[in-house]
Design a protein around this motif. Structure first.
Motif, PDB file in Angstrom:
ATOM      1  N   ASP A  97     -28.612  31.394 -40.523  1.00 23.43           N
ATOM      2  CA  ASP A  97     -28.983  30.183 -41.243  1.00 23.43           C
ATOM      3  C   ASP A  97     -27.870  29.761 -42.185  1.00 23.43           C
ATOM      4  O   ASP A  97     -27.525  28.583 -42.322  1.00 23.43           O
ATOM      5  N   ARG A 152     -32.876  17.591 -45.728  1.00 26.50           N
ATOM      6  CA  ARG A 152     -33.553  18.329 -44.666  1.00 26.50           C
ATOM      7  C   ARG A 152     -33.839  19.736 -45.170  1.00 26.50           C
ATOM      8  O   ARG A 152     -33.108  20.290 -45.971  1.00 26.50           O
ATOM      9  N   THR A 155     -32.806  25.424 -42.539  1.00 25.83           N
ATOM     10  CA  THR A 155     -33.185  26.036 -41.275  1.00 25.83           C
ATOM     11  C   THR A 155     -31.955  26.700 -40.697  1.00 25.83           C
ATOM     12  O   THR A 155     -30.912  26.769 -41.326  1.00 25.83           O
ATOM     13  N   GLN A 198     -33.005  26.482 -32.191  1.00 25.96           N
ATOM     14  CA  GLN A 198     -33.690  25.812 -33.291  1.00 25.96           C
ATOM     15  C   GLN A 198     -33.324  24.336 -33.340  1.00 25.96           C
ATOM     16  O   GLN A 198     -34.175  23.486 -33.597  1.00 25.96           O
ATOM     17  N   THR A 202     -36.877  22.155 -32.757  1.00 27.49           N
ATOM     18  CA  THR A 202     -37.427  21.459 -33.916  1.00 27.49           C
ATOM     19  C   THR A 202     -37.513  19.949 -33.714  1.00 27.49           C
ATOM     20  O   THR A 202     -38.172  19.252 -34.491  1.00 27.49           O
ATOM     21  N   ARG A 229     -40.241  32.699 -36.956  1.00 23.12           N
ATOM     22  CA  ARG A 229     -39.496  31.718 -37.748  1.00 23.12           C
ATOM     23  C   ARG A 229     -39.502  30.361 -37.059  1.00 23.12           C
ATOM     24  O   ARG A 229     -39.740  29.332 -37.704  1.00 23.12           O
ATOM     25  N   THR A 232     -42.750  28.452 -37.490  1.00 22.98           N
ATOM     26  CA  THR A 232     -42.979  27.799 -38.781  1.00 22.98           C
ATOM     27  C   THR A 232     -42.183  26.504 -38.919  1.00 22.98           C
ATOM     28  O   THR A 232     -42.535  25.647 -39.729  1.00 22.98           O
ATOM     29  N   LEU A 233     -41.125  26.356 -38.123  1.00 22.36           N
ATOM     30  CA  LEU A 233     -40.249  25.198 -38.249  1.00 22.36           C
ATOM     31  C   LEU A 233     -40.535  24.096 -37.233  1.00 22.36           C
ATOM     32  O   LEU A 233     -40.150  22.945 -37.446  1.00 22.36           O
ATOM     33  N   CYS A 234     -41.184  24.452 -36.129  1.00 22.13           N
ATOM     34  CA  CYS A 234     -41.358  23.513 -35.012  1.00 22.13           C
ATOM     35  C   CYS A 234     -42.749  22.888 -34.985  1.00 22.13           C
ATOM     36  O   CYS A 234     -43.721  23.472 -35.463  1.00 22.13           O
TER      37      CYS A 234
END
Length: 371
Positions: A97, A152, A155, A198, A202, A229, A232-234
């Protein structure tokens, strides 16, 4: 000229071990060592190494903080060393990240059958990520007249310092759907894959119309943390695949590390089979295995992609998908961390399109009729 490496670790034993391995290859040279993150930041600025190897847990300044500061001040390809534990997995993902390019376990025996294999793996990894230095650019501050940018969330996206230039042409190419019908999406990747996945996932809507198979070369203890992980982001659901999972639209199934993921059944009622990794297999999970399995069940109804990664995994499975009439795309060289797997697919004439990472999700949505 040898590739210059800065070795960072608070353990004198590990610094010496890594330095000996790197220096045993005439193409590589350890130019200095650092015992904590603060020293690493200072020496990265002073020495301008081609590659930095970085421990995560260190006194004074930890590796993750050091990566952030290096990527902001002196962008350099960074290879992290981590423990193969759940906490180690989370910390490693945090390091990616922050801008690190790749990672290896501190216990080489966890990824190699013998010392010679471990030595070769580390040397190859350092040489591969050194090629990314040409793409490392310090972020350019926006001009006062530029339109404000929306913030943003943090991520796994690569910092602008380590990505390829985003402006390739004055006007972005407009994509057109091929008209093919799909029932499954499959994506394979390795080095640089966590960030690439990611970036793509996303951007997909919750109602993405197909199941998605994800094959990322990753240790067994990492895949569950990585799937959690991503989830939780998508907007879509992301989970580590389990034996017997029924494939559902809008759900991405990440192949578990150390195992092989295959598909059983028929389109519309297919299930995931998780099998032993196999002692003779180089990759666990293996893109070829999953792609080949998908070709037998879904034939010409698979939209597949091969992303950044070392080696040629995905080429033979992609060949089977293409023979069945399915679609294969490859990530383009400029946006790859390592242009190995996509290059193998492209050189074999298997991929129909080479795409920049930041537009793959857009291209997918056009192709499946959602844009």
């Amino acid at each position: 000229m040898a590739i210059k490496v800065l070795v960072v670790d608070d353990s004198s034993f590990f610094r010496r071990r890594v330095s000996e391995i790197i220096n045993s290859d005439p193409r590589l040279e350890v130019i200095d060592v650092a015992v904590n993150g603060r020293e690493a930041v200072d020496k990265a600025k002073q020495l301008k190494p081609d590659v930095i190897t970085m421990d995560i847990e260190m006194p004074v300044m930890d590796g993750i903080t050091a990566v952030k500061q290096i990527m902001a001040a002196a962008p350099t390809p960074i290879l992290m060393f981590s423990s193969l534990t759940h906490d180690g997995a989370k910390a490693t993902l945090d390091a990616l990240d922050a801008g690190a390019v790749d990672f290896l376990p501190k216990k080489f025996e966890d990824i190699a059958r013998n010392r010679d294999e471990a030595v070769t793996l580390l040397q190859q990894r350092v040489m591969q990520i050194a090629s990314r230095r040409a793409f490392m650019r310090r972020p350019v501050a926006p001009k006062p007249t530029a339109a404000p940018q929306t913030a943003r969330p943090t991520t796994l996206t690569r910092s602008s310092a380590s990505t390829a230039p985003t402006q390739r042409t004055p006007v972005a190419q407009r994509f057109k759907a091929s008209g093919k019908k799909y029932q499954l999406t499959a994506i394979g990747c390795s080095t640089g894959g966590p960030v690439a996945l990611q970036n793509i996932l996303t951007k997909l809507p919750m109602n993405y119309p197909h199941p998605i198979l994800l094959i990322q070369h990753m240790p067994a203890t990492f895949t569950n943390a990585f799937a959690a992980r991503l989830n939780t982001l998508c907007k879509i659901t992301v989970k580590e695949a389990q034996d017997g999972d029924v494939l559902k639209p809008g759900v991405a199934y990440l192949a578990p590390g150390g195992k092989q993921m295959m598909i059983d059944g028929r389109p519309g009622a297919a299930r995931i089979r998780i099998l032993d990794g196999g002692e003779r297999m180089n990759y666990k999970p293996c893109v070829d295995v999953t792609f080949g399995s998908a070709s037998k069940i879904y034939a010409d109804k698979v939209l597949s992609m091969v992303l950044t990664g070392m080696g040629a995994d995905g080429r033979e499975g992609g060949r089977m998908l293409k023979a069945a009439g399915s679609t294969i795309w490859a990530q383009d060289e400029e946006s790859c961390v390592v242009y190995g797997m996509p290059q193998a697919v492209a050189k074999a004439g298997i991929s129909s399109e080479d795409l920049p990472l930041d537009r793959i999700a857009e291209r997918m949505l056009v192709e499946v009729g959602m844009a």
